[in-house]
Design an enzyme around this catalytic site. Structure first.
Site, PDB file in Angstrom:
ATOM      1  N   SER A 159      58.634 -16.769  28.347  1.00 23.80           N
ATOM      2  CA  SER A 159      59.799 -17.388  27.711  1.00 23.80           C
ATOM      3  C   SER A 159      60.301 -18.638  28.420  1.00 23.80           C
ATOM      4  O   SER A 159      61.260 -19.264  27.944  1.00 23.80           O
ATOM      5  CB  SER A 159      60.940 -16.373  27.598  1.00 23.80           C
ATOM      6  N   LYS A 162      60.670 -21.655  26.256  1.00 22.43           N
ATOM      7  CA  LYS A 162      61.862 -22.018  25.491  1.00 22.43           C
ATOM      8  C   LYS A 162      62.622 -23.198  26.099  1.00 22.43           C
ATOM      9  O   LYS A 162      63.493 -23.771  25.443  1.00 22.43           O
ATOM     10  CB  LYS A 162      62.782 -20.811  25.347  1.00 22.43           C
ATOM     11  N   SER A 219      67.550 -15.581  25.635  1.00 19.65           N
ATOM     12  CA  SER A 219      66.134 -15.805  25.336  1.00 19.65           C
ATOM     13  C   SER A 219      65.761 -15.279  23.950  1.00 19.65           C
ATOM     14  O   SER A 219      64.731 -14.631  23.767  1.00 19.65           O
ATOM     15  CB  SER A 219      65.257 -15.131  26.403  1.00 19.65           C
ATOM     16  N   LYS A 332      66.143 -20.348  33.491  1.00 18.69           N
ATOM     17  CA  LYS A 332      65.584 -19.653  32.324  1.00 18.69           C
ATOM     18  C   LYS A 332      64.512 -18.687  32.802  1.00 18.69           C
ATOM     19  O   LYS A 332      63.607 -19.078  33.540  1.00 18.69           O
ATOM     20  CB  LYS A 332      64.964 -20.668  31.353  1.00 18.69           C
TER      21      LYS A 332
END
Length: 381
Positions: A159, A162, A219, A332
């Site tokens: 992820s 992203k 997320s 993140k």
């Protein structure tokens, strides 16, 4: 049954994406010209009005009224002429109104390429230093790689993908308050691939702003796919823009994405170094930096979520009470079985250094966080 020519479909898809890219470039060029030259045009008009008015003041009283009317008519004609100037046509034609873009402005308009380099002082991390299999720590201001481990080895970014999703969407979107209606196609992608979700539901009208927060903080696959559909009409077309952005960043030789969420795919890959460069680009984007630095965000109230959704960046909340030698400003996380626990973060250390850190394939969430804390702390002295 009519057979579908896959090559023809792919060709049509590529043509569509290329047309979208060209249209976006045209719009950006138009905005640059208007921003640069519209104030000049207004200034010229104001100066002409003052000149004509001044001339009228010196005209004899007997003819003052007549000449003033004529002057007023001239001003009105000039104003009308300026109102009729089509700045869009001028920009599209590439015709400068007061000299073309300067060299500095042309360079500013070009996409920035982010780079970092190893030095003789770069620390090569071993198994005893951190748990993560892949890692890189970069001084943003100097471009020096302070520490690394398998930083240029291909991996799946999970992820952390992203970050690029949010960056491309933020660069393409013109109004963060614009809204998208969530569809079953958007929500099903996350369910089918067992992804995390921000909590948006079918038929909900969600702002681009909330989709950005939903993509980064929890997320959410629903939010990420929503951004893709909003910007490009489909995830497939949006991924083309993502890969084009990788090319602009100078990362296309080592990075290639097949989805905007981070779902595992053998052809969805990059390196820890690539993620660090993407993160630096995101930090330079005001919208992305704000989103990635937010601990908690509550979305707008909707019929489906009348109280709004409270979205949290758990990475920041878990690391903020750790002694990292400074302040971790944003980050993140990511996880798929093939790449373990991952994270990309940026921090301002007490010694004045601004760093970005990327790690991947740790054996747990807390191990991943501990690696970031350890690396920041080590270079805060």
């Amino acid at each position: 049954m009519e057979l579908i020519d896959e090559n023809e479909v792919a060709s049509v898809h590529r043509t569509r994406v290329e047309a979208m890219r060209r249209e976006k470039e045209r719009q950006q060029r138009i905005r640059r010209y208007i921003k640069k030259y519209a104030p000049v045009a207004v200034g010229i008009l104001a100066a002409l009005i003052l000149v004509v008015t001044g001339i009228g003041a010196f005209i004899g009283r007997a003819s003052d009224k007549r000449r003033s009317e004529e002057a007023g008519g001239s001003v009105a004609k000039l104003a009308a002429a300026f109102r009729n100037v089509n700045f869009l046509e001028i920009a599209e034609a590439g015709i400068p109104m007061a000299g073309d873009l300067s060299l500095a402005e042309k360079e500013e308009a070009e996409p920035k390429v982010y780079e970092a380099h190893s030095t003789s002082d770069t620390l090569l991390l071993g198994e005893g230093d951190i748990v993560s299999e892949y890692a890189i720590l970069i001084d943003v201001d100097s471009g020096e790689i302070l520490a690394e481990r398998n930083a240029h080895v291909r991996m799946n970014p999970a992820s952390m993908t992203k970050i690029l999703t949010a960056l491309v969407a933020a660069e393409q979107a013109e109004d963060l308050d614009d809204k998208l209606t969530v569809t079953r196609e958007i929500t099903d992608y996350g369910y089918i691939n067992d992804c995390s979700s921000a909590g948006f539901v079918i038929d909900e009208r969600v702002s681009v702003r909330d989709l950005l927060y939903g993509t980064i903080l929890p997320s959410g696959a629903d939010a990420a796919v929503g951004l893709a559909v909003y910007v490009s009409g489909s995830q497939e077309a949006f991924v083309e823009l993502m890969n084009e952005r990788l090319k602009e960043l100078g990362l296309s030789k080592t990075a290639h994405f097949t989805n905007c969420v981070g779902v595992f795919d053998e052809n969805h890959y990059c390196t820890a170094y690539d993620i660090a460069m993407i993160l630096e680009a995101a930090i330079d984007n005001e919208i992305c930096r704000e989103v990635m630095s937010t601990r908690i965000h509550t979305t707008e109230k909707t019929l489906q979520n009348p109280e709004g959704l409270e979205l949290s960046n758990w990475f920041i909340r878990r690391i903020e009470d750790k002694d990292s030698g400074g302040k971790v400003l944003g980050g993140k996380t990511g996880y798929v079985a093939q790449s373990g626990n991952c994270a990309a973060s940026f921090a301002a250390l007490d010694n004045g250094r601004n760093l970005v850190c990327v790690t991947a394939n740790a054996s747990g969430k807390w191990r991943c966080i501990e690696d970031h804390v350890k690396l920041y702390k080590q270079f805060s002295r």
